[in-house]
Write an enzyme that holds these catalytic residues in place. Structure first.
Site, PDB file in Angstrom:
ATOM      1  N   CYS A 231      -1.465   9.275   2.776  1.00 37.86           N
ATOM      2  CA  CYS A 231      -1.465   8.934   1.409  1.00 37.86           C
ATOM      3  C   CYS A 231      -3.076   9.233   0.949  1.00 37.86           C
ATOM      4  CB  CYS A 231      -1.526   7.245   1.820  1.00 37.86           C
ATOM      5  SG  CYS A 231      -2.929   6.400   2.486  1.00 37.86           S
TER       6      CYS A 231
ATOM      7  N   GLU B 139       0.807  -1.194   0.065  1.00 35.57           N
ATOM      8  CA  GLU B 139       0.369  -0.354   0.099  1.00 35.57           C
ATOM      9  C   GLU B 139       1.041   1.225  -0.048  1.00 35.57           C
ATOM     10  OE1 GLU B 139      -2.936  -0.227  -0.546  1.00 35.57           O
ATOM     11  OE2 GLU B 139      -3.304  -2.241  -0.200  1.00 35.57           O
TER      12      GLU B 139
END
Ligand code: NAD
Length: 475
Positions: free
Chosen positions: A285, A251
């Protein structure tokens, strides 16, 4: 102000310093003072932790999914009971406001409660077969030992998103927290022991990436590497894990865009743009580091956005290196002709504070448009049409999240269908994940796995197909 004791490793249920006796110093981002010392581990500590995990895993996997779910629930409830304490640690090691730290702790609890519920679901499938008298079903199998390596930005959710499903699925795990957020992961693992997670099922090895993370990725006793961090680190981890064909879930970063159409509610769009670009000092993110505005509302929106900066509560970035890297990137953009409308400087106070920064005039190919800064920096782009905006959004190495502000269902759906991202949001921020929603991205944002949601179970377990053949004559 919380003073923290030394943060050691947790291996086989025992706290231990690094074998070499080396320590790192963890400073507080808010004032640069010493918060705690952290075990500076290496390959020997990693080997010990993997051995402890391998020893503990078979007995843990023997328990039923319901029993493992019960232990996961107990851990989540204990975290909820001690949310203030957990949040104070997060606040001290990241410098984020108490309210944000508390919200993140609660999100970690919710992840645990969601995963615990899987103890009484964990559904498989039954299916047809071409052969008569054959029944086919699937069951989940644990993988063995999972390496869980993570970033610092939301330290408790980061560990919770991985540790809860990893352990629930019957694996043992070795956590390598970020060297910038070591204490909250250790707090979580200590609570896990108290909650009944057997010694050795959840181990923590502290230290820096190359010294503690790399040997973990390369260890032959690790069956799965689940990593959250930058694309550069993810790429090197993927290469190392691929050499021994280990399952790898990555991720990674984002360069997320928020699009403001000419029919948008500009107040709402401004509010969401500010929150998406600058909350957690842009260290998400999913932060909106690109804001794409349609021509006819560009000036109006820009004025509102710049006007809103004064309302922000500044938060430091995680380290001096991070601050210097972010400011240097803004300087290079300025040298290349990008206009700095606001910020671009360090705030005049102790701690690693970067002023909220807004740029304009960059093109899609510029470094500032393509590189994730992981700081409070966003770039404004002007577009003539929705299709141009979508093309600009997609002209990026990343594809994690994207948002659009529009009153038109038609535009929202066109955007949702065409934008290259794992998460799309209409009329809100570029973030907004919840425990039951799979989260992840495309392109350089990940390798296609999804964290959270029941999708996480696919990361932490294998599916086994079982064929049952009966003989009616013997019935
Ligand atoms: P990073 O890649 O520098 O570090 C992440 C972790 O990897 C740390 O624990 C670090 O010690 C470890 N590490 C570093 N080098 C390693 C190596 N060679 N082998 C093994 N481990 C190693 O990232 P960061 O600065 O901590 O975090 C910021 C990045 O994380 C951003 O790119 C951000 O977008 C990303 N992120 C992604 C998500 C997501 O869900 N997609 C969530 C949060 C953060």
């Amino acid at each position: 102000m919380v003073a923290l004791p030394d943060v050691a490793n947790l291996i086989g249920g025992q706290e231990a310093p690094a074998r070499t006796g080396a320590w790192l110093e963890k400073l507080r981002p808010a004032d640069e003072s010493l918060l705690c010392r952290v075990a500076r581990s290496g390959a020997e500590d990693v080997a010990q932790a993997v051995a402890a995990a391998r020893d503990a895993q078979p007995a843990w996997a023997e328990r039923t999914a319901v029993a493992r779910g019960d232990v996961v629930r107990e851990l989540a409830l204990r975290l909820r009971e001690r949310r203030e304490e957990a949040s104070a640690i997060v606040e001290a090691e990241t410098g984020k406001p108490a309210e944000l730290a508390l919200g993140e702790t609660d999100a970690a609890v919710e992840m645990g409660l969601f995963v615990a519920g899987e103890g009484r679901r964990s559904y498989g499938r039954t299916t047809t077969a071409s052969m008569a008298n054959r029944t086919v079903l699937t069951m989940r199998q644990p993988l063995g030992v999972a390496a869980l390596i993570m970033s610092f930005n939301t330290p408790l959710p980061n560990v919770a998103w991985k540790a809860f499903p990893a352990v629930f699925c019957g694996n043992a795990a070795v956590v390598k927290p970020s060297e910038h957020a070591p204490a909250s992961a250790s707090f979580f693992a200590g609570l896990a022991l108290e909650a009944g997670v057997p010694a050795g099922v959840l181990n923590v090895v502290q230290g820096v990436g190359e010294e503690a993370g790399a040997p973990l990725v390369e260890h032959p006793g690790v069956d799965l590497v689940s990593f959250t961090g930058s694309a550069a680190t993810g790429r090197s981890i993927n290469e190392a894990a691929a050499r021994r064909l280990a399952k790898t879930c990555l991720e990674l970063g984002g360069k997320n865009a928020l699009v403001v159409c000419d029919d948008a509610d500009l107040d709402g769009a401004t509010r969401w743009a500010l929150a998406s670009a600058f909350s957690n000092a842009g260290q998400r993110c999913a932060s909106a580091s690109r804001i794409v505005v349609l021509d006819s509302v560009y000036e109006d929106f820009r004025e509102r956005l710049l006007g809103g900066l004064a309302s922000l509560d500044p938060q430091p970035v995680i380290s001096r290196e991070s601050m210097d890297r972010i400011l240097a990137a803004v300087e290079r953009a300025r040298d290349d002709g990008t206009v700095v409308l606001a910020g671009g400087t360090r705030l005049d106070r102790a701690g690693w504070f970067v002023a909220p920064t807004v740029l304009e005039g960059a093109s899609a190919g510029d470094e500032i448009s393509r590189t994730e800064l992981f700081g409070p920096v966003t770039v404004l782009y002007r577009c003539g049409s929705l299709d141009d905006a979508i093309a600009l959004v997609n002209d990026s190495p990343y594809g994690l999240t994207a948002a659009i502000h529009t009153a038109s269902l038609h535009r929202a759906m066109r955007f949702a269908e065409r934008v290259q991202a794992g998460v799309v949001v209409v009329n809100a921020g570029t973030h907004g994940s919840e425990p039951h929603m799979g989260f992840g991205g495309v392109k350089d944002s990940g390798t296609g796995w999804r964290e959270a949601g029941i999708e996480a179970l696919d990361v932490y377990s294998d599916s086994k197909v079982v064929n049952l053949v009966v003989d009616p004559a013997k019935a």
